[in-house]
Design a protein around this motif. Structure first.
Motif, PDB file in Angstrom:
ATOM      1  N   ALA A 132       0.642  -1.430   0.099  1.00 37.90           N
ATOM      2  CA  ALA A 132       0.177  -0.270  -0.140  1.00 37.90           C
ATOM      3  C   ALA A 132       0.740   1.044   0.260  1.00 37.90           C
ATOM      4  N   THR A 133       2.322   1.571   0.800  1.00 38.16           N
ATOM      5  CA  THR A 133       3.076   2.196   0.769  1.00 38.16           C
ATOM      6  C   THR A 133       3.589   2.723  -0.639  1.00 38.16           C
ATOM      7  N   ALA A 134       3.725   1.014  -1.978  1.00 41.49           N
ATOM      8  CA  ALA A 134       3.959   1.885  -2.614  1.00 41.49           C
ATOM      9  C   ALA A 134       3.453   2.283  -3.159  1.00 41.49           C
ATOM     10  N   ASP A 135       1.717   1.421  -2.912  1.00 42.17           N
ATOM     11  CA  ASP A 135       1.368   2.818  -4.348  1.00 42.17           C
ATOM     12  C   ASP A 135       0.913   3.651  -4.366  1.00 42.17           C
ATOM     13  N   ARG A 136       1.030   3.835  -2.481  1.00 44.31           N
ATOM     14  CA  ARG A 136       0.884   5.712  -2.483  1.00 44.31           C
ATOM     15  C   ARG A 136       1.947   6.270  -3.158  1.00 44.31           C
ATOM     16  N   ARG A 139       1.757   6.758  -6.836  1.00 41.28           N
ATOM     17  CA  ARG A 139      -0.131   7.701  -7.510  1.00 41.28           C
ATOM     18  C   ARG A 139      -0.971   6.717  -8.017  1.00 41.28           C
ATOM     19  N   VAL A 140      -0.990   5.433  -7.262  1.00 39.85           N
ATOM     20  CA  VAL A 140      -2.299   4.169  -7.976  1.00 39.85           C
ATOM     21  C   VAL A 140      -2.494   3.906  -6.671  1.00 39.85           C
ATOM     22  N   VAL A 142      -6.020   5.020  -3.547  1.00 36.44           N
ATOM     23  CA  VAL A 142      -7.218   5.857  -3.477  1.00 36.44           C
ATOM     24  C   VAL A 142      -7.054   6.048  -1.959  1.00 36.44           C
ATOM     25  N   ARG A 143      -7.398   7.440  -1.616  1.00 33.34           N
ATOM     26  CA  ARG A 143      -7.605   7.445  -0.089  1.00 33.34           C
ATOM     27  C   ARG A 143      -8.792   7.909  -0.283  1.00 33.34           C
ATOM     28  N   LEU A 144      -9.538   8.402   1.190  1.00 35.66           N
ATOM     29  CA  LEU A 144     -10.609   7.836   1.526  1.00 35.66           C
ATOM     30  C   LEU A 144     -11.075   8.969   0.475  1.00 35.66           C
ATOM     31  N   ALA A 145     -10.779   9.855   0.603  1.00 36.60           N
ATOM     32  CA  ALA A 145     -11.517  11.140  -0.190  1.00 36.60           C
ATOM     33  C   ALA A 145     -11.768  11.234  -1.306  1.00 36.60           C
ATOM     34  N   ASP A 146     -11.250   9.984  -2.131  1.00 31.58           N
ATOM     35  CA  ASP A 146     -11.285   9.755  -3.547  1.00 31.58           C
ATOM     36  C   ASP A 146     -12.228   8.958  -3.955  1.00 31.58           C
ATOM     37  N   ILE A 147     -12.686   8.438  -2.734  1.00 33.90           N
ATOM     38  CA  ILE A 147     -13.683   7.155  -2.759  1.00 33.90           C
ATOM     39  C   ILE A 147     -14.738   7.796  -3.050  1.00 33.90           C
ATOM     40  N   ASP A 148     -15.107   9.456  -2.455  1.00 31.86           N
ATOM     41  CA  ASP A 148     -16.315  10.161  -2.852  1.00 31.86           C
ATOM     42  C   ASP A 148     -16.291  11.025  -4.093  1.00 31.86           C
ATOM     43  N   ASP A 149     -15.516  10.549  -4.762  1.00 30.60           N
ATOM     44  CA  ASP A 149     -15.493  10.726  -5.789  1.00 30.60           C
ATOM     45  C   ASP A 149     -15.315  10.267  -7.152  1.00 30.60           C
ATOM     46  N   GLU A 158      -8.186   2.047 -11.931  1.00 28.61           N
ATOM     47  CA  GLU A 158      -8.249   0.553 -13.597  1.00 28.61           C
ATOM     48  C   GLU A 158      -6.113   0.469 -13.516  1.00 28.61           C
ATOM     49  N   LYS A 159      -5.310   1.928 -13.137  1.00 30.05           N
ATOM     50  CA  LYS A 159      -4.693   2.029 -13.319  1.00 30.05           C
ATOM     51  C   LYS A 159      -3.225   0.860 -12.266  1.00 30.05           C
ATOM     52  N   ASN A 160      -4.590   0.953 -11.346  1.00 30.49           N
ATOM     53  CA  ASN A 160      -3.793   0.003 -10.160  1.00 30.49           C
ATOM     54  C   ASN A 160      -3.293  -1.540 -10.242  1.00 30.49           C
ATOM     55  N   LEU A 161      -4.558  -1.637 -11.397  1.00 28.50           N
ATOM     56  CA  LEU A 161      -5.553  -3.325 -11.670  1.00 28.50           C
ATOM     57  C   LEU A 161      -3.776  -3.358 -12.528  1.00 28.50           C
ATOM     58  N   SER A 162      -3.814  -2.710 -13.546  1.00 27.36           N
ATOM     59  CA  SER A 162      -3.039  -2.328 -14.762  1.00 27.36           C
ATOM     60  C   SER A 162      -1.371  -2.679 -14.273  1.00 27.36           C
TER      61      SER A 162
END
Ligand code: IMP
Ligand code: MG
Length: 397
Positions: A132-136, A139-140, A142-149, A158-162
């Motif tokens: 999770a630290t590596a993904d942060r 830059r792939v 998700v922050r809590l704020a992004d769930i609201d968007d 999608e980027k993360n899964l690719s």
């Protein structure tokens, strides 16, 4: 007055109990880094709680809890601990705040952690913290704020899964979205913008709860056998995302040493003595159940951790475990070496021990001698001695 409690060894120093005890002097207990890899056991007497994510505040006193942006938040673990909190303390009226900039840990991260550790052999807790630290950083994440968007969240996922596909890992995007949205809905009243969090906390007396220990810190620990985040006092402001004034750094250490996972450990006892410490101190991981590696107190490492973390006062835990031991050893230096300025080559250091007479109780004068010896060697005062498992078992000295 703000304090931070940091572990001075490889975690499991008893920070959970110490933080819960000290929380009576503060309005909020705040987590600033780490995630559900932590396992802070708090014994209230009638029952125990193991905090992986929920800050170790004394819930019977309604102390508030806050989770900063630097914490890697596993929604399932948080929900479960939130339920447990209200099961055990139905009348709890403290505030529960979570920074909307905190990143989430997905099942995918935990699976990735399992897979990668087979190869890297760090002996992680498999809680997905490294991935999770590596993904942060990639830059792939998700922050809590992004769930609201939702559009933004989906693009990130999608980027993360690719990227994960390159490692042969896959997951169902819609399933992730569904679970994250469910979490967000359940906790939306607690999820706050970073400036709101800053303004609320600015007015309060805060107790920052470190996780793991200085020797597991990614910058100053026994790299690569470390966790992926900052565990020292230096991580507080970075983890919150805004400058925080810390008035006192409280360093917690065990009267002996333990470590879970791989990595150097100069005073490790591999035979019967190690087993005795493990059984007497019930040294099994709170998160993974793994038997902890055990050994004597290592003063060169303790002094290193104290200085690097800027510790003001010390708390000693688990000296009660050594009650009845005929002899207690302390590593006072390494063979042929002066002061320890770096952890370079730690795997090759040979401890030189001083032997102390064991104590029959914590009132025993022999224990007092052990305490003054450590105070003299470290130049720091041991302000509290933990005398047992329960939150109240603390002696202010
Ligand atoms: P990770 O934090 O799960 O990535 O694990 C990295 C290293 O830190 C491993 O050696 C773990 O055993 C250790 N570790 C992580 N969290 C804790 C903890 O709370 N207590 C003790 N060791 C920990
Ligand atoms: Mg622990």
């Amino acid at each position: 007055m703000n304090r931070v409690v940091v572990g001075l060894q490889w975690g499991d120093e008893g920070k959970g109990k110490v933080v819960t005890y000290l929380s009576r002097y503060h309005d909020f207990v705040v987590r600033f880094s780490g995630g559900a890899n932590a396992g802070h056991t708090v014994n209230y007497g009638d029952f125990k709680m193991v905090h992986h994510l929920m800050p170790s505040a004394d819930f019977s006193r309604n102390v508030g809890v806050a989770i900063g942006s630097g914490v890697l938040l596993d929604p399932d673990v948080f929900s479960q601990e939130h339920r447990e909190l209200f099961d055990k303390f139905p009348g709890y009226s403290g505030k529960i705040l979570i920074s909307e900039n905190a990143h989430v840990v997905l099942d995918l991260h935990k699976r990735f952690d399992e897979m990668v550790d087979q190869l890297l052999r760090i002996g992680t807790t498999k809680r997905g913290i490294g991935p999770a630290t590596a993904d942060r950083a990639m830059r792939v994440s998700v922050r809590l704020a992004d769930i609201d968007d939702p559009e933004k969240m989906k693009t990130l996922l999608e980027k993360n899964l690719s990227l994960k596909k390159m490692y042969g890992l896959s997951a169902e995007l819609n399933e992730i979205v569904r679970r994250l949205e469910g979490f967000y809905q359940s906790f939306r009243e607690h999820i706050v913008p970073v400036l709101q969090l800053k303004r609320i906390l600015e007015e309060k007396s805060l107790l920052f709860e470190g996780t793991q220990g200085v020797l597991l810190d990614v910058d100053v620990g026994t790299y690569p056998y470390v966790t992926s985040t900052s565990c020292s006092s230096a991580g507080v402001s970075a983890g919150m995302g805004f400058p925080v004034k810390v008035d006192e750094v409280v360093g917690v250490f065990k009267a002996y040493t333990t470590r879970v996972g791989e990595g150097p450990f100069p005073t490790e006892l591999k035979g019967k003595e190690g087993e005795l410490l493990r059984e007497t101190g019930r040294e099994y991981g709170a998160t993974t159940g793994r038997p902890r590696r055990c050994g004597w107190l290592d003063l060169p490492l303790l002094k290193y951790a104290i200085e690097v973390a800027g510790v003001d006062v010390l708390v000693m835990t688990k000296a009660d475990v050594l009650v009845g031991f005929e002899k207690v050893k302390v590593c006072v230096k390494y063979k042929g070496e002066g002061e320890l300025l770096s952890l370079k080559g730690l795997e090759r250091k040979e401890p030189v021990y001083e032997t102390f007479d064991g104590w029959k109780s914590l009132e025993d004068e022999r224990f007092a001698r052990f305490v003054s010896f450590i105070e003299k060697e470290t130049g720091k005062k041991i302000k509290y001695v933990s005398t047992g498992e329960k939150v109240g078992d603390m002696l202010e000295v």
